[in-house]
Motif scaffolding. Structure first.
Motif, PDB file in Angstrom:
ATOM      1  N   ASN A  41      18.074 119.059  -4.184  1.00 56.21           N
ATOM      2  CA  ASN A  41      17.418 118.366  -3.071  1.00 56.21           C
ATOM      3  C   ASN A  41      17.653 116.864  -3.147  1.00 56.21           C
ATOM      4  O   ASN A  41      17.977 116.220  -2.140  1.00 56.21           O
ATOM      5  CB  ASN A  41      15.923 118.686  -3.070  1.00 56.21           C
ATOM      6  N   VAL A  61      18.242 130.529 -10.288  1.00 59.70           N
ATOM      7  CA  VAL A  61      17.940 129.132  -9.995  1.00 59.70           C
ATOM      8  C   VAL A  61      16.482 128.848 -10.353  1.00 59.70           C
ATOM      9  O   VAL A  61      15.586 129.588  -9.982  1.00 59.70           O
ATOM     10  CB  VAL A  61      18.175 128.827  -8.498  1.00 59.70           C
ATOM     11  N   CYS A  62      16.290 127.768 -11.093  1.00 59.86           N
ATOM     12  CA  CYS A  62      14.918 127.387 -11.438  1.00 59.86           C
ATOM     13  C   CYS A  62      14.474 126.224 -10.542  1.00 59.86           C
ATOM     14  O   CYS A  62      15.287 125.615  -9.832  1.00 59.86           O
ATOM     15  CB  CYS A  62      14.827 127.000 -12.917  1.00 59.86           C
ATOM     16  N   LEU A  63      13.204 125.940 -10.587  1.00 64.11           N
ATOM     17  CA  LEU A  63      12.639 124.882  -9.756  1.00 64.11           C
ATOM     18  C   LEU A  63      13.326 123.540 -10.017  1.00 64.11           C
ATOM     19  O   LEU A  63      13.618 122.783  -9.093  1.00 64.11           O
ATOM     20  CB  LEU A  63      11.133 124.763 -10.005  1.00 64.11           C
ATOM     21  N   GLN A  64      13.598 123.226 -11.269  1.00 63.67           N
ATOM     22  CA  GLN A  64      14.249 121.963 -11.619  1.00 63.67           C
ATOM     23  C   GLN A  64      15.619 121.840 -10.953  1.00 63.67           C
ATOM     24  O   GLN A  64      15.984 120.772 -10.459  1.00 63.67           O
ATOM     25  CB  GLN A  64      14.370 121.846 -13.147  1.00 63.67           C
ATOM     26  N   ASP A  65      16.365 122.945 -10.918  1.00 59.89           N
ATOM     27  CA  ASP A  65      17.676 122.941 -10.269  1.00 59.89           C
ATOM     28  C   ASP A  65      17.541 122.682  -8.765  1.00 59.89           C
ATOM     29  O   ASP A  65      18.331 121.942  -8.175  1.00 59.89           O
ATOM     30  CB  ASP A  65      18.394 124.271 -10.487  1.00 59.89           C
ATOM     31  N   ILE A  66      16.545 123.302  -8.168  1.00 59.67           N
ATOM     32  CA  ILE A  66      16.315 123.122  -6.731  1.00 59.67           C
ATOM     33  C   ILE A  66      15.963 121.668  -6.430  1.00 59.67           C
ATOM     34  O   ILE A  66      16.477 121.074  -5.478  1.00 59.67           O
ATOM     35  CB  ILE A  66      15.201 124.067  -6.236  1.00 59.67           C
ATOM     36  N   LEU A  67      15.106 121.079  -7.248  1.00 66.88           N
ATOM     37  CA  LEU A  67      14.722 119.679  -7.038  1.00 66.88           C
ATOM     38  C   LEU A  67      15.914 118.743  -7.214  1.00 66.88           C
ATOM     39  O   LEU A  67      16.081 117.776  -6.459  1.00 66.88           O
ATOM     40  CB  LEU A  67      13.591 119.294  -7.993  1.00 66.88           C
ATOM     41  N   GLN A  68      16.749 119.047  -8.190  1.00 69.11           N
ATOM     42  CA  GLN A  68      17.943 118.219  -8.416  1.00 69.11           C
ATOM     43  C   GLN A  68      18.902 118.333  -7.231  1.00 69.11           C
ATOM     44  O   GLN A  68      19.448 117.329  -6.770  1.00 69.11           O
ATOM     45  CB  GLN A  68      18.633 118.646  -9.702  1.00 69.11           C
TER      46      GLN A  68
END
Length: 83
Positions: A42, A33-40
């Motif tokens: 969220n 999981v990358c940061l962009q996936d986590i933000l999406q």
């Protein structure tokens, strides 16, 4: 009948909340999981939760209306003897 409708809505919201929790859990357990996936994720969960809060507010208003109606119906059936 309205109370049953409110209860069914509450059950639906509970299922939705549970599904969102499972989605987050699967996501947390994923190692790729990358940061962009986590933000999406969220943002997605936040939108769902905002919708649920709005729905809860509407259900609260419905319940309050039912209680007011019940109180008025009861007072019409059993008028205050002091009046």
């Amino acid at each position: 009948m309205i109370l049953a409708s409110i209860a069914m809505e509450e059950m639906g919201l509970s299922s939705t909340l549970h599904a969102e929790g499972e989605k987050i859990q699967r996501f947390v357990n994923d190692e790729d999981v990358c940061l962009q996936d986590i933000l999406q994720l969220n943002r997605s969960v936040e939108r769902v939760l905002r919708g649920m809060v709005n729905n809860q507010i509407l259900l609260q208003h419905k319940l309050e209306d039912v209680l007011i109606f019940e109180e008025q119906s009861r007072s019409n059936r059993y008028p205050d003897p002091e009046s």
